[in-house]
Design a protein around this motif. Structure first.
Motif, short mmCIF file in Angstrom:
data_model
loop_
_atom_site.label_atom_id
_atom_site.label_comp_id
_atom_site.label_asym_id
_atom_site.label_seq_id
_atom_site.Cartn_x
_atom_site.Cartn_y
_atom_site.Cartn_z
N SER A 140 0.88 -1.17 -0.04
CA SER A 140 -0.04 0.00 -0.07
C SER A 140 0.95 1.18 0.02
O SER A 140 0.59 2.17 -0.78
CB SER A 140 -0.85 0.18 1.27
N ARG A 143 2.70 2.69 -3.16
CA ARG A 143 2.00 2.86 -4.52
C ARG A 143 2.33 4.50 -5.02
O ARG A 143 2.68 4.53 -6.27
CB ARG A 143 0.61 2.98 -4.26
N ARG A 157 -4.42 -1.35 -7.58
CA ARG A 157 -4.04 -1.91 -6.25
C ARG A 157 -4.86 -1.27 -5.31
O ARG A 157 -4.48 -0.59 -4.26
CB ARG A 157 -2.55 -1.91 -5.86
N THR A 158 -6.36 -1.74 -5.46
CA THR A 158 -7.32 -1.04 -4.40
C THR A 158 -7.09 0.33 -3.89
O THR A 158 -7.09 0.55 -2.53
CB THR A 158 -7.34 -2.15 -3.20
N PHE A 159 -6.83 1.07 -4.89
CA PHE A 159 -6.15 2.33 -4.62
C PHE A 159 -7.33 3.44 -4.53
O PHE A 159 -7.83 3.77 -5.53
CB PHE A 159 -5.27 2.74 -5.76
N THR A 160 -7.64 3.81 -3.48
CA THR A 160 -8.63 4.87 -3.03
C THR A 160 -8.37 6.35 -3.73
O THR A 160 -7.27 6.97 -3.50
CB THR A 160 -8.97 4.99 -1.57
N ARG A 165 -4.00 12.27 -2.53
CA ARG A 165 -3.24 11.44 -3.52
C ARG A 165 -3.42 12.05 -4.84
O ARG A 165 -2.40 11.99 -5.65
CB ARG A 165 -4.03 10.14 -3.37
N THR A 204 -2.85 -1.73 6.96
CA THR A 204 -1.42 -1.54 6.47
C THR A 204 -0.94 -0.06 6.32
O THR A 204 -1.80 0.73 6.42
CB THR A 204 -1.51 -1.97 4.91
N SER A 207 -2.09 3.16 4.07
CA SER A 207 -3.59 3.19 3.50
C SER A 207 -4.58 4.04 4.06
O SER A 207 -4.28 4.48 5.17
CB SER A 207 -4.15 1.79 3.92
N THR A 208 -5.48 4.48 3.32
CA THR A 208 -6.62 5.22 4.01
C THR A 208 -7.44 4.57 5.25
O THR A 208 -8.00 5.32 6.05
CB THR A 208 -7.86 5.61 2.81
N SER A 209 -7.36 3.28 5.16
CA SER A 209 -8.01 2.62 6.42
C SER A 209 -7.18 2.93 7.53
O SER A 209 -8.07 3.14 8.58
CB SER A 209 -7.73 0.90 6.11
N TRP A 228 -2.08 -7.08 3.55
CA TRP A 228 -3.28 -7.12 4.21
C TRP A 228 -3.55 -8.68 4.79
O TRP A 228 -4.08 -8.89 5.99
CB TRP A 228 -4.67 -7.00 3.49
N ASP A 246 -11.14 -1.90 3.26
CA ASP A 246 -12.20 -1.93 2.36
C ASP A 246 -13.03 -3.25 2.47
O ASP A 246 -12.38 -4.49 2.69
CB ASP A 246 -11.54 -1.72 1.09
N ILE A 249 -11.50 -6.34 0.20
CA ILE A 249 -10.36 -6.92 0.99
C ILE A 249 -10.63 -7.94 2.43
O ILE A 249 -10.47 -9.11 2.35
CB ILE A 249 -9.27 -5.89 1.54
N TYR A 272 -12.20 3.43 -5.93
CA TYR A 272 -10.97 2.94 -6.37
C TYR A 272 -10.88 3.45 -7.80
O TYR A 272 -11.67 3.54 -8.64
CB TYR A 272 -10.70 1.38 -6.56
N1 GLU Z 1 -8.46 1.36 -0.35
C1 GLU Z 1 -7.48 1.85 0.76
C2 GLU Z 1 -6.36 2.71 0.16
O1 GLU Z 1 -6.14 2.93 -0.68
C3 GLU Z 1 -6.87 0.58 1.19
C4 GLU Z 1 -6.49 -0.48 0.47
C5 GLU Z 1 -5.01 -0.96 0.47
O2 GLU Z 1 -4.26 0.03 1.06
O3 GLU Z 1 -4.49 -1.74 -0.33
O4 GLU Z 1 -5.45 2.87 0.93
#
Ligand code: GLU
Length: 325
Positions: A140, A143, A157-160, A165, A204, A207-209, A228, A246, A249, A272
């Motif tokens: 994460s 990126r 890659r699950t990229f918010t 960003r 991670t 991550s936005t999480s 993850w 997310d 995930i 994403y």
């Molecule tokens: N979608 C979130 C992000 O872009 C979590 C997914 C991730 O980190 O892989 O940070």
């Protein structure tokens, strides 16, 4: 006996590294400082102020396609796409640990998933061949540096998409609308994010999480890792009580470990986008034309059904594109 050993073994296999999980406690009482990602020396730490309000930013509106897609192999002179076609392969930053979005199938050795299928569509439009892709496994936190340093042409890659960003990379239109939820052991009393007070919660770095968890009222104790599946291993080892990220995930982690469950409603939207270096606006327009095509011809829906089925509820329509110009 808390859980079956088999579940741990599968998670370790998919994590691709069965040794030590590099967990780091995170001080949730102050803002998150994400350490510099390993292997990307000298790079600035990625910005993670995801949910910071920005009245002037409309990050999910992207650049309009400049017209119909050119024929594969016939890219405009001097374009980013021509450079990639000339090279003969698309270099893509992906996740190889996160079923079902981007993961390495332990049996076939192939990198697969919903995010990966988006790249097959881009490769097909560039080359007339969906498989001209060189995958680079990134975390994460890798990126933004990977794009800024030109190590990859694109990240899937699950990229918010968010405002912070979007100042650093170029985003496509939204190709998936995810949302943040909570994963706990199946016998846990936690019902939603509000019940995480005093709990160790994993996410991670970069991550936005992780960022969103620093802002929740229950103020959980945060633990950060690179991948993850590392979070799932920490839960299996009793070193974390929950993972929050997310729903895509979490559905994949729950599928790998029947002793877990996803709880509570979505508490953050995670739209994403495919991301490219900030300067490659021609490639953003090209990718958006590819996304228009796969939304319209049924490919997106087939990909969704294949990888997610009804795990997140009824199969949705593809997210409608929004443009800035
Ligand atoms: N979608 C979130 C992000 O872009 C979590 C997914 C991730 O980190 O892989 O940070």
């Amino acid at each position: 006996m808390r859980r079956a050993v088999a579940a741990t073994a599968l998670a370790l296999a998919l994590a691709g590294c069965g040794s030590n999980v590099p967990a780091q406690p995170v001080d949730s009482s102050s803002s998150v400082t994400v350490p510099e990602p390993p292997g990307v020396a000298g790079s600035p730490a990625p910005t993670t102020s995801t949910n910071a309000p920005d009245a002037h930013c409309d990050a999910t509106a992207s650049l309009r396609p400049s017209g119909p897609l050119p024929a594969p192999g016939q890219m405009p002179d001097g374009s980013t796409m021509a450079r990639i076609v000339q090279r003969g392969r698309l270099i893509a930053g992906v996740d190889q640990n996160t079923y079902p979005m981007g993961f390495r199938d332990p049996v076939t050795g192939e990198v697969e998933g919903f995010d990966i299928d988006m790249l097959h569509a881009v490769s097909d439009a560039l080359f007339g061949d969906p498989n001209r892709i060189q995958f680079k496994a990134i975390t994460s936190a890798d990126r933004i540096p990977a794009l800024q340093q030109g190590q990859v042409d694109v990240v899937a890659r699950t990229f918010t998409i968010d405002c912070a960003r979007a100042q650093q990379v170029g985003f496509s239109t939204v190709y998936f609308s995810a949302g943040q939820r909570v994963l706990v052991d199946s016998d846990s009393a936690v019902r939603d994010v509000g019940d995480l007070s005093g709990k160790k919660v994993c996410a991670t770095k970069g991550s936005t999480s992780l960022e969103a968890l620093t802002e929740v009222a229950s103020k959980p104790d945060l633990v950060s890792v690179d991948n993850w599946t590392d979070c799932l291993v920490l839960m299996q080892q009793g070193q974390a009580d929950a993972t929050s990220t997310d729903d895509t995930i979490l559905a994949g982690l729950a599928a790998q470990d029947p002793y877990t469950k996803v709880v509570g409603p979505r508490f953050a939207d995670e739209p994403y986008g495919l991301a490219v270096p900030k300067t490659d606006s021609d490639f953003v327009r090209f990718i958006n034309a590819v996304l228009e095509k796969i939304r319209a011809d049924g490919t997106w829906t087939a990909d969704y059904k294949h990888w997610l089925g009804d795990r997140l509820g009824p199969v949705p329509a593809p997210p409608a594109p929004r443009y800035v110009d």
